[in-house]
Design a protein around this motif. Structure first.
Motif, PDB file in Angstrom:
ATOM      1  N   GLU A   1       0.842  -1.193   0.000  1.00 33.23           N
ATOM      2  CA  GLU A   1       0.000   0.000   0.000  1.00 33.23           C
ATOM      3  C   GLU A   1       0.879   1.244   0.000  1.00 33.23           C
ATOM      4  N   ARG A   2       0.552   2.141  -0.878  1.00 34.18           N
ATOM      5  CA  ARG A   2       1.304   3.384  -1.029  1.00 34.18           C
ATOM      6  C   ARG A   2       0.994   4.315   0.136  1.00 34.18           C
ATOM      7  N   PRO A   3       1.997   5.001   0.682  1.00 33.69           N
ATOM      8  CA  PRO A   3       1.726   5.951   1.772  1.00 33.69           C
ATOM      9  C   PRO A   3       0.917   7.141   1.261  1.00 33.69           C
ATOM     10  N   PRO A   4       0.274   7.865   2.186  1.00 27.50           N
ATOM     11  CA  PRO A   4      -0.477   9.053   1.770  1.00 27.50           C
ATOM     12  C   PRO A   4       0.421  10.038   1.028  1.00 27.50           C
ATOM     13  N   THR A   5      -0.155  10.711   0.049  1.00 29.93           N
ATOM     14  CA  THR A   5       0.587  11.675  -0.744  1.00 29.93           C
ATOM     15  C   THR A   5      -0.119  13.019  -0.703  1.00 29.93           C
ATOM     16  N   GLN A   6       0.653  14.076  -0.486  1.00 29.60           N
ATOM     17  CA  GLN A   6       0.103  15.425  -0.622  1.00 29.60           C
ATOM     18  C   GLN A   6       0.493  15.940  -1.997  1.00 29.60           C
ATOM     19  N   ILE A   7      -0.494  16.326  -2.772  1.00 22.22           N
ATOM     20  CA  ILE A   7      -0.280  16.854  -4.112  1.00 22.22           C
ATOM     21  C   ILE A   7      -0.541  18.349  -4.045  1.00 22.22           C
ATOM     22  N   VAL A   8       0.470  19.135  -4.365  1.00 20.41           N
ATOM     23  CA  VAL A   8       0.344  20.591  -4.285  1.00 20.41           C
ATOM     24  C   VAL A   8      -0.229  21.137  -5.583  1.00 20.41           C
ATOM     25  N   VAL A   9      -1.251  21.953  -5.439  1.00 25.19           N
ATOM     26  CA  VAL A   9      -1.871  22.646  -6.562  1.00 25.19           C
ATOM     27  C   VAL A   9      -1.344  24.076  -6.531  1.00 25.19           C
ATOM     28  N   ALA A  10      -0.512  24.407  -7.475  1.00 27.10           N
ATOM     29  CA  ALA A  10       0.105  25.737  -7.529  1.00 27.10           C
ATOM     30  C   ALA A  10      -0.907  26.771  -8.028  1.00 27.10           C
ATOM     31  N   MET A  11      -0.506  28.018  -7.992  1.00 21.23           N
ATOM     32  CA  MET A  11      -1.345  29.095  -8.517  1.00 21.23           C
ATOM     33  C   MET A  11      -1.557  28.872 -10.014  1.00 21.23           C
ATOM     34  N   ALA A  12      -2.802  29.037 -10.479  1.00 21.89           N
ATOM     35  CA  ALA A  12      -3.179  28.823 -11.885  1.00 21.89           C
ATOM     36  C   ALA A  12      -2.915  27.381 -12.305  1.00 21.89           C
ATOM     37  N   ASP A  13      -3.213  26.458 -11.386  1.00 18.98           N
ATOM     38  CA  ASP A  13      -2.941  25.041 -11.600  1.00 18.98           C
ATOM     39  C   ASP A  13      -4.189  24.240 -11.220  1.00 18.98           C
ATOM     40  N   MET A  14      -4.222  22.999 -11.665  1.00 17.43           N
ATOM     41  CA  MET A  14      -5.341  22.109 -11.394  1.00 17.43           C
ATOM     42  C   MET A  14      -4.787  20.706 -11.258  1.00 17.43           C
ATOM     43  N   LYS A  15      -5.327  19.954 -10.283  1.00 15.28           N
ATOM     44  CA  LYS A  15      -4.926  18.564 -10.102  1.00 15.28           C
ATOM     45  C   LYS A  15      -6.175  17.739  -9.799  1.00 15.28           C
ATOM     46  N   VAL A  16      -6.152  16.458 -10.218  1.00  8.86           N
ATOM     47  CA  VAL A  16      -7.245  15.526  -9.992  1.00  8.86           C
ATOM     48  C   VAL A  16      -6.636  14.212  -9.527  1.00  8.86           C
ATOM     49  N   SER A  17      -7.329  13.536  -8.610  1.00  8.04           N
ATOM     50  CA  SER A  17      -6.860  12.237  -8.138  1.00  8.04           C
ATOM     51  C   SER A  17      -8.047  11.317  -7.886  1.00  8.04           C
ATOM     52  N   SER A  18      -7.821  10.026  -8.098  1.00  7.24           N
ATOM     53  CA  SER A  18      -8.807   9.011  -7.741  1.00  7.24           C
ATOM     54  C   SER A  18      -8.204   8.038  -6.732  1.00  7.24           C
ATOM     55  N   ARG A  19      -7.146   8.468  -6.052  1.00 16.60           N
ATOM     56  CA  ARG A  19      -6.502   7.649  -5.022  1.00 16.60           C
ATOM     57  C   ARG A  19      -6.940   8.142  -3.651  1.00 16.60           C
ATOM     58  N   LYS A  20      -7.591   7.263  -2.892  1.00 21.18           N
ATOM     59  CA  LYS A  20      -8.183   7.635  -1.612  1.00 21.18           C
ATOM     60  C   LYS A  20      -7.177   8.192  -0.607  1.00 21.18           C
ATOM     61  N   ARG A  21      -5.936   7.852  -0.731  1.00 20.96           N
ATOM     62  CA  ARG A  21      -4.936   8.303   0.251  1.00 20.96           C
ATOM     63  C   ARG A  21      -4.283   9.631  -0.123  1.00 20.96           C
ATOM     64  N   ASP A  22      -4.710  10.237  -1.212  1.00 20.04           N
ATOM     65  CA  ASP A  22      -4.143  11.521  -1.634  1.00 20.04           C
ATOM     66  C   ASP A  22      -4.844  12.691  -0.953  1.00 20.04           C
ATOM     67  N   THR A  23      -4.081  13.738  -0.764  1.00 24.85           N
ATOM     68  CA  THR A  23      -4.611  15.028  -0.321  1.00 24.85           C
ATOM     69  C   THR A  23      -4.156  16.063  -1.333  1.00 24.85           C
ATOM     70  N   LEU A  24      -5.097  16.847  -1.828  1.00 26.29           N
ATOM     71  CA  LEU A  24      -4.782  17.957  -2.725  1.00 26.29           C
ATOM     72  C   LEU A  24      -4.739  19.216  -1.881  1.00 26.29           C
ATOM     73  N   ALA A  25      -3.694  20.016  -2.026  1.00 27.78           N
ATOM     74  CA  ALA A  25      -3.558  21.213  -1.191  1.00 27.78           C
ATOM     75  C   ALA A  25      -3.078  22.395  -2.015  1.00 27.78           C
ATOM     76  N   THR A  26      -3.592  23.564  -1.668  1.00 32.75           N
ATOM     77  CA  THR A  26      -3.125  24.799  -2.280  1.00 32.75           C
ATOM     78  C   THR A  26      -2.903  25.824  -1.179  1.00 32.75           C
ATOM     79  N   PHE A  27      -2.046  26.780  -1.458  1.00 35.75           N
ATOM     80  CA  PHE A  27      -1.607  27.720  -0.432  1.00 35.75           C
ATOM     81  C   PHE A  27      -1.727  29.154  -0.921  1.00 35.75           C
ATOM     82  N   ALA A  28      -1.826  30.056   0.036  1.00 29.80           N
ATOM     83  CA  ALA A  28      -1.811  31.500  -0.219  1.00 29.80           C
ATOM     84  C   ALA A  28      -2.950  31.953  -1.133  1.00 29.80           C
TER      85      ALA A  28
END
Length: 171
Positions: free
Chosen positions: A7-34
């Motif tokens: 089993e893959r460990p949890p992953t944080q995927i960073v969404v940068a400014m003017a960016d988009m990300k999609v995931s179908s993996r239950k252990r992923d977290t999508l995060a954006t800042f500022a």
């Protein structure tokens, strides 16, 4: 012989400014800042555990004939439809989408200096118009004000967390 733990460990995927990300993996977290005047918008399908996030900068793409096509995630009117389409491509359904949004602040607002361009407010207004046109509505939001914020979507649970100088909360 013991089984290998694959089993893959949890992953944080960073969404940068003017960016988009999609995931179908239950252990992923999508995060954006500022998120100041920008909008962070999440889409989640609770049945398929498909999640997506876009970090929008401005409400409308200038589609003049002399301009190249815009980066979709830069603008609300191109970024949100692109995010919805990307979520559908990995198994999400428009009928089940749960949308949440944060941002749209006026971070330069002060007693002596107004927010001349009102980008945050324009982003919020444009988002509500586009959602109505698409037949969608927000299930939660943290919009406006003068504080920048950060945002994270847990793809497995749909939990959206917002945090920053104004405090922490779930949407």
């Amino acid at each position: 012989m013991p089984q290998a733990h694959t089993e893959r460990p949890p992953t944080q995927i960073v969404v940068a400014m003017a960016d988009m990300k999609v995931s179908s993996r239950k252990r992923d977290t999508l995060a954006t800042f500022a998120l100041g005047s920008c909008l962070g918008i999440t889409v989640w399908d609770p049945l398929k555990h498909v999640g997506g996030m876009v970090h929008i900068m401005l409400p409308y793409a200038n589609r003049g004939a002399d301009r190249p096509p815009p980066e979709p995630a830069h603008y609300l009117d191109t970024g949100l439809p692109a995010l919805l389409a990307a979520c559908r491509e990995v198994g999400g359904s428009h009928d089940r989408f749960v949308l949440k949004a944060a941002g749209g602040a006026a971070p330069n607002l002060s007693a002596t200096r107004g927010d001349h361009f009102q980008i945050g407010q324009r982003n919020i207004e444009a988002m509500h118009l586009l959602l109505a046109k698409l037949g969608l509505r927000l299930a939660g939001s943290d919009l406006g004000g003068s504080e920048s914020r950060n945002m994270a979507l847990d793809v497995g649970t749909g939990r959206v967390r917002v945090w920053g100088n104004a405090g922490n909360r779930d949407l």
